[in-house]
Design an enzyme around this catalytic site. Structure first.
Site, PDB file in Angstrom:
ATOM      1  N   ARG A   1       0.852  -1.178   0.000  1.00  0.00           N
ATOM      2  CA  ARG A   1       0.000   0.000   0.000  1.00  0.00           C
ATOM      3  C   ARG A   1       0.894   1.236   0.000  1.00  0.00           C
ATOM      4  O   ARG A   1       1.992   1.221   0.582  1.00  0.00           O
ATOM      5  CB  ARG A   1      -0.912   0.029   1.230  1.00  0.00           C
ATOM      6  CG  ARG A   1      -2.047  -0.979   1.214  1.00  0.00           C
ATOM      7  CD  ARG A   1      -3.071  -0.640   0.143  1.00  0.00           C
ATOM      8  NE  ARG A   1      -4.223  -1.527   0.157  1.00  0.00           N
ATOM      9  CZ  ARG A   1      -4.336  -2.641  -0.554  1.00  0.00           C
ATOM     10  NH1 ARG A   1      -3.334  -3.004  -1.339  1.00  0.00           N
ATOM     11  NH2 ARG A   1      -5.427  -3.381  -0.491  1.00  0.00           N
TER      12      ARG A   1
ATOM     13  N   GLU B   1      -4.080   7.804  -4.836  1.00  0.00           N
ATOM     14  CA  GLU B   1      -4.513   7.080  -6.039  1.00  0.00           C
ATOM     15  C   GLU B   1      -5.918   7.531  -6.421  1.00  0.00           C
ATOM     16  O   GLU B   1      -6.751   7.734  -5.542  1.00  0.00           O
ATOM     17  CB  GLU B   1      -4.502   5.571  -5.776  1.00  0.00           C
ATOM     18  CG  GLU B   1      -3.124   5.014  -5.454  1.00  0.00           C
ATOM     19  CD  GLU B   1      -3.150   3.502  -5.183  1.00  0.00           C
ATOM     20  OE1 GLU B   1      -4.206   2.858  -5.397  1.00  0.00           O
ATOM     21  OE2 GLU B   1      -2.108   2.980  -4.757  1.00  0.00           O
TER      22      GLU B   1
ATOM     23  N   HIS C   1      -1.671   0.240  -9.648  1.00  0.00           N
ATOM     24  CA  HIS C   1      -2.269  -0.641  -8.623  1.00  0.00           C
ATOM     25  C   HIS C   1      -2.921  -1.841  -9.302  1.00  0.00           C
ATOM     26  O   HIS C   1      -4.106  -2.125  -9.130  1.00  0.00           O
ATOM     27  CB  HIS C   1      -3.281   0.121  -7.770  1.00  0.00           C
ATOM     28  CG  HIS C   1      -3.521  -0.543  -6.437  1.00  0.00           C
ATOM     29  ND1 HIS C   1      -3.846   0.151  -5.299  1.00  0.00           N
ATOM     30  CD2 HIS C   1      -3.484  -1.853  -6.055  1.00  0.00           C
ATOM     31  CE1 HIS C   1      -4.004  -0.677  -4.278  1.00  0.00           C
ATOM     32  NE2 HIS C   1      -3.779  -1.897  -4.723  1.00  0.00           N
TER      33      HIS C   1
END
Length: 301
Positions: free
Chosen positions: A221, A250, A268
């Protein structure tokens, strides 16, 4: 049928597997408070207040590997079971981590640009790179994903070390502190869960310990890495390169990070294959059904 509160949209595969065996409830339905299970993910989470409003809740199923938004302390106080889909995506994310590792270590983007720009014909061959075999890969977090990365790294000739809160019965060496792990490593791969417990774990001290020849790979993360410190180190040459699948913000990463030439960027997408997403969707349902039937959960935490 099991009353299941869905806090996120469910993929068709999850609904198909639960059809006839569970009653899917939405948060705005009057019966939502009767739920015995909740489906959520790390981003949507489940707060302590929401848990308190569900007196029959006995199981929370995360549809992602992430659980950072789920109040695990509140679950523990009521002995509520927590599961995720980590086993369904570990191999795919490990593949993605190795792709980022190789691209960052081998300078793939610089080589790509050398060809694409015509510099190869104008200026000659690109500068020599560095061999990977014989280097040390440090893995921060040896869960399912970290273990899968370690297995993939060995055929490349990498020596593997790792850090986790508790040493594991594995063949790879355990290092007691993240800074020590970074200092002993040429490449540091981050595979710990997100959340407050790991926020900023890859600190400026860890980045400095990895050093100007080092490579950081993050498939965990964005919150796990001190991103401003990372940007400074990459820009100043105190860290050699990075391969990043996750970011502090993000889907709009810091423009300073995006503009650096020594960073390989990925949106991601570690688990983003059709096959893995189907497997994840099915595991959510299997976790729900296994708990209701008293069977071992494939994604038990």
């Amino acid at each position: 049928m099991i009353p299941v509160l869905a806090l996120i949209p469910l993929p068709p595969e999850t609904g198909d597997a639960l059809r006839g065996r569970a009653r899917i409830l939405r948060p705005d339905e009057p019966e939502a408070g009767s739920a015995e299970a909740v489906i959520t993910d790390g981003a949507r989470g489940l707060s302590a207040a929401e848990i308190a409003d569900l007196p029959r809740l006995s199981h929370v199923a995360s549809a992602s590997a992430g659980m950072e938004g789920i109040d695990r302390e509140a679950l523990a106080r009521r002995s509520i079971v927590l599961s995720n889909v980590g086993p369904a995506l570990a191999e795919e994310v490990a593949d993605h981590a190795m792709m980022l590792l190789l691209a960052a270590w081998k300078g793939l983007l610089a080589g790509h640009e050398h060809v694409r720009s015509g510099a190869w014909s104008r200026e000659g061959p690109a500068p020599l790179g560095r061999a990977l075999a014989g280097r040390t890969l440090g893995i921060l977090g040896l869960g399912g994903i970290g273990t899968a990365i370690a297995r993939r790294a060995e055929p490349f000739g990498l020596r593997v070390l790792y850090h986790s809160r508790v040493p594991r019965p594995v063949r790879w060496g355990h290092v007691a502190d993240p800074v020590q792990l970074a200092r002993a490593s040429d490449i540091l791969a981050v595979a710990v869960p997100g959340g407050e417990a790991t926020r900023g774990l890859v600190s400026d001290a860890v980045i400095d310990a990895l050093g100007p020849g080092g490579v950081l790979v993050n498939v965990a993360r964005g919150s796990v890495v001190d991103e401003p410190a990372l940007i400074e180190a990459l820009a100043a040459g105190r860290l050699g390169a990075a391969g990043l699948d996750v970011f502090a913000s993000e889907p709009d990463p810091d423009p300073r990070l995006v503009g650096l030439p020594n960073v390989v960027l990925s949106p991601h997408a570690g688990s983003a294959t059709q096959e893995t997403r189907v497997a994840m969707a099915r595991m959510v349902a299997e976790n729900i059904l296994a708990h209701a039937e008293g069977r071992p959960l494939p994604g038990a935490i």
